[in-house]
Design a protein around this motif. Structure first.
Motif, mmCIF file in Angstrom:
data_model
loop_
_atom_site.group_PDB
_atom_site.id
_atom_site.type_symbol
_atom_site.label_atom_id
_atom_site.label_comp_id
_atom_site.label_asym_id
_atom_site.label_seq_id
_atom_site.Cartn_x
_atom_site.Cartn_y
_atom_site.Cartn_z
ATOM 1 N N ASN A 146 0.826 -1.203 0.000
ATOM 2 C CA ASN A 146 0.000 0.000 0.000
ATOM 3 C C ASN A 146 0.861 1.253 0.000
ATOM 4 O OD1 ASN A 146 -3.007 -0.812 0.643
ATOM 5 N ND2 ASN A 146 -1.680 -2.204 1.779
ATOM 6 N N ARG A 147 0.256 2.351 -0.464
ATOM 7 C CA ARG A 147 0.845 3.658 -0.187
ATOM 8 C C ARG A 147 0.357 4.066 1.178
ATOM 9 N NH1 ARG A 147 -0.253 6.151 -6.097
ATOM 10 N NH2 ARG A 147 1.506 5.093 -7.047
ATOM 11 N N LEU A 148 1.197 3.921 2.170
ATOM 12 C CA LEU A 148 0.737 4.202 3.534
ATOM 13 C C LEU A 148 0.687 5.701 3.764
ATOM 14 C CD1 LEU A 148 2.541 1.345 5.473
ATOM 15 C CD2 LEU A 148 0.198 1.444 4.630
ATOM 16 N N HIS A 149 -0.372 6.142 4.421
ATOM 17 C CA HIS A 149 -0.530 7.565 4.719
ATOM 18 C C HIS A 149 -0.155 7.868 6.157
ATOM 19 C CE1 HIS A 149 -3.954 7.234 1.584
ATOM 20 N NE2 HIS A 149 -2.825 7.484 0.996
ATOM 21 N N ARG A 150 -0.590 6.954 7.050
ATOM 22 C CA ARG A 150 -0.470 7.314 8.467
ATOM 23 C C ARG A 150 -0.464 6.063 9.327
ATOM 24 N NH1 ARG A 150 -4.499 11.805 10.485
ATOM 25 N NH2 ARG A 150 -5.983 10.320 9.580
ATOM 26 N N VAL A 151 0.340 6.095 10.378
ATOM 27 C CA VAL A 151 0.346 5.063 11.409
ATOM 28 C C VAL A 151 0.069 5.781 12.726
ATOM 29 C CG1 VAL A 151 1.731 3.337 12.622
ATOM 30 C CG2 VAL A 151 2.039 3.679 10.158
ATOM 31 N N THR A 152 -0.969 5.357 13.419
ATOM 32 C CA THR A 152 -1.344 5.997 14.674
ATOM 33 C C THR A 152 -1.434 4.924 15.744
ATOM 34 O OG1 THR A 152 -2.807 7.369 13.323
ATOM 35 C CG2 THR A 152 -2.946 7.648 15.702
ATOM 36 N N GLY A 153 -0.711 5.104 16.833
ATOM 37 C CA GLY A 153 -0.713 4.041 17.822
ATOM 38 C C GLY A 153 -0.938 4.510 19.241
ATOM 39 N N ILE A 154 -1.598 3.655 20.013
ATOM 40 C CA ILE A 154 -1.545 3.733 21.474
ATOM 41 C C ILE A 154 -0.526 2.667 21.829
ATOM 42 C CG2 ILE A 154 -2.805 3.339 23.612
ATOM 43 C CD1 ILE A 154 -5.315 4.348 22.178
ATOM 44 N N ILE A 155 0.722 3.078 22.062
ATOM 45 C CA ILE A 155 1.808 2.100 22.139
ATOM 46 C C ILE A 155 2.573 2.223 23.445
ATOM 47 C CG2 ILE A 155 2.115 1.616 19.689
ATOM 48 C CD1 ILE A 155 4.107 3.830 19.470
ATOM 49 N N ASN A 156 1.958 2.866 24.432
ATOM 50 C CA ASN A 156 2.536 2.836 25.772
ATOM 51 C C ASN A 156 1.429 2.460 26.754
ATOM 52 O OD1 ASN A 156 3.034 4.446 28.512
ATOM 53 N ND2 ASN A 156 4.987 3.803 27.669
ATOM 54 N N GLY A 157 1.561 1.279 27.337
ATOM 55 C CA GLY A 157 0.509 0.753 28.198
ATOM 56 C C GLY A 157 0.334 1.535 29.491
ATOM 57 N N THR A 158 1.441 2.017 30.050
ATOM 58 C CA THR A 158 1.364 2.724 31.330
ATOM 59 C C THR A 158 0.517 3.986 31.215
ATOM 60 O OG1 THR A 158 3.551 1.893 31.900
ATOM 61 C CG2 THR A 158 2.750 3.799 33.140
ATOM 62 N N THR A 159 0.809 4.786 30.192
ATOM 63 C CA THR A 159 0.046 6.025 30.048
ATOM 64 C C THR A 159 -1.402 5.739 29.675
ATOM 65 O OG1 THR A 159 0.967 6.155 27.813
ATOM 66 C CG2 THR A 159 1.945 7.572 29.491
ATOM 67 N N ASN A 160 -1.636 4.673 28.915
ATOM 68 C CA ASN A 160 -3.023 4.373 28.561
ATOM 69 C C ASN A 160 -3.804 3.925 29.805
ATOM 70 O OD1 ASN A 160 -4.889 4.420 26.370
ATOM 71 N ND2 ASN A 160 -4.993 2.181 26.459
ATOM 72 N N TYR A 161 -3.115 3.167 30.661
ATOM 73 C CA TYR A 161 -3.731 2.769 31.932
ATOM 74 C C TYR A 161 -4.073 4.002 32.773
ATOM 75 C CZ TYR A 161 -4.112 0.766 36.617
ATOM 76 O OH TYR A 161 -4.551 0.435 37.871
#
Lengths: 438, 438
Positions: A146-161
């Motif tokens: 694909n032609r990727l446009h964007r990657v968006t992540g919730i990639i830190n568990g501590t802050t999400n908690y």
């Protein structure tokens, strides 16, 4: 044909890795061909939850990365040194490398992947981002058409908690952080998590894979969650948003870009107001998720446990297995690396300065409760080309009014200039919060 | 080194595939090595949205699968024949095969994969399940180091669209189906979708990959959504559930299983009451999602577009690219296939009969509004070892009362026996709905 593993580090993830390797039943049959050859530890005397034949253990990590019998070095000691040097030495000795070390990869990917390509070995990093969720391999392989446009992540568990509990309980950051530390969800020194540094390492890695260019970590914009308040979360909720620490990497080709400009990126970590019906909005607690957008695939999201012994070990062993499979299907001396497993890009991407970011903003201002304030604020924003979606005077506490503003898409530099000007208004006493809105 | 593609079928997904292959810029550089060699169509005269050099097109599909120049045959004609025969002939001529044809793979995987293994070629099927979502490769590779327990999917977009609209609008199945047909979300003959047959094909494929054994499609239990009513959805909502058409494959080792029994599976498709906080509960409209559970990873979910030109073409081209990468890194004549890309299991799994399934149930009964009915129903369930979680008499319409029952986990056979007995109760006039509850 057996593949011999030299394991560096026998802590949590190391133990999980050994548990999988020692119990191959009901897993992929290829695991039967993978054997644990040496395990490098700091101390031989420490009691451990898993029994290992004593002659497997050694404190001489250098001997593992240079051992002619070892096929794959698995680096799980963490930190920058000696991890970096051991990885480079393993590569120099023609070992394939599997690592969960996001800090080393985010900082030293250039020398590590250059060395790996020169030596003709694989360096596999699935465990470095989002724990057990397979996201590195899909980005490199299935999604790379694909032609990727964007990657968006919730990639830190501590802050999400922490943000999830603040949202549910209406609690303040410092209270939830203290509780998270007591429960073991946050470190005694929480800086790497709550200030966004861990997420910055990870999004730098994902950006490089998604957009085919290297990313200089020092150029990644990084803002943590210390300044997110209970009242911001409550106002956001009223407006239909939740606040999440998002890590974003996005191809950014401005209208006035030179023809052929393709590798200009936004790479940034900051708390973000997310519409409640956004796929990432319901990712709560310590879970991670990564949303990948591109053409023609549209949106794909990967969700799961972003850390922990078992999930991270799953990622580590999957990388070992992938190397074993690639070697098994290649001739005795492979002519070249599998291009979907190697890291082939060598140039650095240009990172867009934050002032050129175009986004919506949420801002909370404290003002003296006097007529005409909203007019003055609105006019000031307008003078800086900042178009407003809503401006609401919420309530007064003491003799101050709280004004909550949500903008349309605006250039961040213009928005900041308007705020700087407002700070000199006699009626504006403070601007405690500015947050970006997706 | 160029890889030559012989494409069978130039419809929606075929056009999407050609679009990606003809526009490699900003995608993985390996795509530059892949060229379209022949395109097989039914008629040369049909106007098409994409321009192709006329000498690429042919109506002679046999000539493509036997063409010595073709490296990879991409089968996108769908249906059982001639797709199956063309795939087998391509394999016999040592072509690698990429197919989106879930119907063929679910029915003929044994002969196709046996032939492929004998010929030393790959048969790749990422596009056959869940469209653009990478789920086949993660199941085969990253997640296969786990002991997988269960795969649960919303893998039919049409039924998910219908159920989502029934939920949102309180509408009846027939009305929403008619509208979905008018909008192009459902076929004129909707049987394959609404009766669960399409989902059954797909879960049979996922089960085989997840649990390393073949699955006989005729043993897959399959119940569609025609009998789900607006009132069931409303009652389910009151009880904290949404109704989704779930496809489930689960390792099922009963307590009294012979030692070493490992390949007994449940494989089933049926509408299911799902707690609202379940990760699959918020997967709405035409979206697909697959939840994979195992040890030590816990839960991982993949979410995205399950169909459509672009997403499916993304999966097709990713399979082509994966083959190209594997061939590129192998010696001129690879000694053996990559074991994570080949399909290596040859035995059939034992499928648990539905009467041995242990699950919760929801049932709706119409009864004469007379004293003692609830007692009789409760006693009858008790006599068959069916323990109840709740039993509620909801309201009366005409002279009938509606009784909604939710059970604890019970053996399905016992539950069915109790219902059969109740049907003879003078006070029970009808049992319009029974649905399983997750």
């Amino acid at each position: 044909m057996a593949f011999k593993i030299g394991l560096l580090g026998f802590g949590t993830v190391g133990s999980g890795t050994v548990q999988i390797l020692q119990n191959p039943t009901l897993r992929h049959p290829l695991l039967h061909d993978i054997t644990l050859h040496r395990v490098g530890v700091r101390s031989l005397d420490k009691p451990r939850p898993i029994e290992l034949a004593p002659d497997l253990l050694t404190t001489d990590l250098e001997a593992i990365v240079t051992d002619p019998e070892v096929d794959v070095v698995v680096e799980l000691i963490g930190g920058l040194e000696p991890a970096r040097s051991l990885i480079l030495k393993a590569i120099a000795h023609k070992k394939h490398v599997v690592t969960a070390n996001k800090a080393v990869i985010a900082r030293y990917s250039d020398e590590i992947f250059d060395a790996a390509n020169a030596a003709g070995v694989y360096v596999m990093i699935e465990a470095a981002v989002a724990g057990g969720i397979p996201v590195i391999q899909p980005l490199r392989q299935a999604l790379s058409v694909n032609r990727l446009h964007r990657v968006t992540g919730i990639i830190n568990g501590t802050t999400n908690y922490i943000l999830t509990r603040m949202q549910r309980e209406g609690a303040d950051f410092t209270d939830v952080l203290a509780d998270a530390q007591a429960l073991g969800y946050a470190e005694a020194d929480p800086t790497a998590d709550v200030d966004g540094l861990d997420a910055a390492d990870k999004i730098a890695i994902l950006a490089a894979l998604a957009f085919g260019g290297r990313v200089n970590l020092t150029e990644v914009y990084c803002e943590g969650i210390r300044n997110v308040t209970a009242s911001d979360i409550a106002y956001a909720e009223d407006l239909g948003f939740v606040i999440k620490l998002l890590a974003t990497a996005q191809r950014d080709i401005p209208d006035d870009a030179a023809p052929g400009t393709t590798d200009r990126l936004q790479v940034r970590v900051h708390p973000t107001l997310l519409p409640k019906d956004h796929p990432l909005a319901s990712v709560n607690d310590v879970f991670n998720a990564v949303l990948i957008e591109g053409d023609p695939i549209g949106q794909v999201m990967f969700f799961g446990p972003g850390a922990g012994m078992g999930p991270t070990a799953s990622a580590v062993v999957s990388d070992i297995q992938t190397i074993a499979a690639a070697l098994k299907s290649a001739a005795a001396a492979p002519t070249s690396l599998n291009p979907l497993m190697a890291c082939i890009h060598e140039h650095y991407c240009t990172i867009t300065p934050m002032e050129d970011l175009v986004t919506r903003f949420y801002a909370r201002l404290l003002s003296k409760d006097q007529p005409g304030v909203i007019g003055k604020i609105g006019t000031c924003f307008g003078n800086h080309d900042v178009s407003l979606e809503s401006i609401v005077q919420i309530d007064s506490h003491q003799d101050l009014a709280e004004i909550v503003v949500v903008t349309h898409n605006v250039r961040e530099g213009n928005f900041r200039q308007a705020l700087d000007e407002m700070r000199h208004f006699e009626a504006v006493s403070e601007i405690p919060s500015t947050l970006r809105v997706l």
